[in-house]
Design an enzyme around this catalytic site. Structure first.
Site, short mmCIF file in Angstrom:
data_model
loop_
_atom_site.label_atom_id
_atom_site.label_comp_id
_atom_site.label_asym_id
_atom_site.label_seq_id
_atom_site.Cartn_x
_atom_site.Cartn_y
_atom_site.Cartn_z
N GLU A 91 -5.57 -4.28 -10.27
CA GLU A 91 -5.59 -2.83 -10.04
C GLU A 91 -4.25 -2.39 -9.45
O GLU A 91 -3.59 -3.14 -8.72
CB GLU A 91 -6.72 -2.47 -9.10
CG GLU A 91 -6.61 -3.06 -7.71
CD GLU A 91 -7.72 -2.58 -6.79
OE1 GLU A 91 -8.12 -1.41 -6.89
OE2 GLU A 91 -8.16 -3.39 -5.94
N TRP A 92 -3.84 -1.19 -9.78
CA TRP A 92 -2.62 -0.62 -9.22
C TRP A 92 -2.88 -0.17 -7.79
O TRP A 92 -3.80 0.60 -7.53
CB TRP A 92 -2.15 0.55 -10.08
CG TRP A 92 -0.92 1.23 -9.52
CD1 TRP A 92 -0.87 2.41 -8.84
CD2 TRP A 92 0.42 0.75 -9.61
NE1 TRP A 92 0.42 2.71 -8.49
CE2 TRP A 92 1.24 1.70 -8.95
CE3 TRP A 92 1.02 -0.38 -10.17
CZ2 TRP A 92 2.62 1.55 -8.84
CZ3 TRP A 92 2.40 -0.53 -10.07
CH2 TRP A 92 3.18 0.43 -9.42
N ILE A 93 -2.08 -0.68 -6.84
CA ILE A 93 -2.22 -0.34 -5.43
C ILE A 93 -1.08 0.59 -5.05
O ILE A 93 0.10 0.26 -5.26
CB ILE A 93 -2.19 -1.59 -4.54
CG1 ILE A 93 -3.29 -2.57 -4.94
CG2 ILE A 93 -2.30 -1.20 -3.07
CD1 ILE A 93 -4.69 -2.03 -4.79
N ASP A 194 2.36 -18.18 0.88
CA ASP A 194 3.70 -17.71 0.50
C ASP A 194 3.93 -16.34 1.11
O ASP A 194 4.37 -15.40 0.44
CB ASP A 194 3.82 -17.66 -1.02
CG ASP A 194 5.26 -17.47 -1.50
OD1 ASP A 194 6.18 -17.60 -0.67
OD2 ASP A 194 5.46 -17.17 -2.69
#
Length: 286
Positions: A91-93, A194
């Site tokens: 999903e685009w955040i 990371d």
């Protein structure tokens, strides 16, 4: 790329027309694209020559973090590791940092670090960037860190001709004496693996999201040491973290030792520009 993106979107059952595709800067490993269709907005990562299981492993990490119900991650919508067409759709955040964002991240990361696995390491081999990370499950963090983190990078550095002479001698001595600094009894926390400043972002309401994990179970101070190596985390972050989960007394003693792993990774990926920092850590301990 439009054809690859359309094929990827079909995996999410979004067959609607693509309204917009924009390349997103910031990644050195994958190509990233903001994509908007009539049905939704997505972030799509593409790697034309990804190693085996590359996006499946990233998906595994995102799902494991999500299961802790502590810190937000983007929802995974589809992935493929097919050669030449590998992709991950999430999903685009979108959001902006608020004065509370980094404090929230500190609190939430501390909560995640209080979730524990049964053993150290991970059941699958993973990647840091595109470098392989051999894994396995270990009852002892010291053995895991020496044999599955430091030693493989040491051996790769020898093959790459970045480690030799005095540097090699000091690393060999350090590996032999690692138990002088790392305690034996350490609980295996859930770790992003990371966590540098580019692997989190603000979402709606300034709520922090973690992205791009290289998941493992291990000493939480290994994660914290990396957050301090290249910056990107404020004093509010650390104050909030320690308010929930104070650092152990040995943290300052092992911090450069844990940063050494990521410096060796950067040495093997990007070359001798990181050699001086590696040597400084080795001189500190040996």
């Amino acid at each position: 790329m439009t054809q690859i993106i359309q094929q990827a979107l079909n995996k999410t059952n979004d067959y609607s027309a693509i309204k917009d595709i924009k390349r997103v800067a910031g990644g050195s490993i994958n190509e990233g694209f903001f994509t908007e269709t009539e049905n939704g907005r997505y972030f799509i990562k593409h790697h034309a020559n990804s190693p085996e299981g590359f996006f499946e492993l990233e998906t595994d990490g995102l799902l494991l973090i999500k299961e802790t119900k502590t810190v937000s991650v983007p929802k995974v919508l589809a992935f493929s590791d097919k050669k030449g067409e590998a992709f991950l759709i999430i999903e685009w955040i979108e959001g902006r940092k608020t004065p509370e964002t980094q404090a929230r991240l500190g609190e939430q990361l501390a909560s995640m670090h209080q979730q524990f696995g049964e053993k150290h390491g991970f059941q699958k081999d993973t990647y840091i960037g595109t470098l392989p990370q051999p894994n396995g499950l270990f009852s002892n963090w010291l053995d895991y860190y020496r044999d599955r983190r430091l030693r493989p990078q040491f051996e790769l550095g020898i093959r790459n001709h970045f480690i030799g002479g005095k540097r090699r001698e000091r690393l060999e001595r350090l590996l032999y004496r690692l138990e002088h600094w790392i305690p034996e009894e350490i609980p295996p926390s859930y770790l992003h693996g990371d966590l540098w400043g580019g692997n989190w972002l603000p979402g709606p309401g300034g709520n922090p999201y973690l992205i791009d994990p290289s998941f493992l179970y291990g000493d939480r101070h290994f994660e914290l040491a990396f957050t301090e190596l290249f910056g990107g985390f404020s004093q509010e972050f650390y104050k909030a973290y320690t308010g929930e989960f104070p650092f152990a007394d040995y943290y300052e003693d092992v911090k450069p030792l844990y940063q050494l792993y990521y410096l060796l990774v950067h040495l093997n990926m990007f070359g001798e520009s990181y050699g001086g920092q590696v040597d400084a850590v080795l001189q500190h301990y040996v």
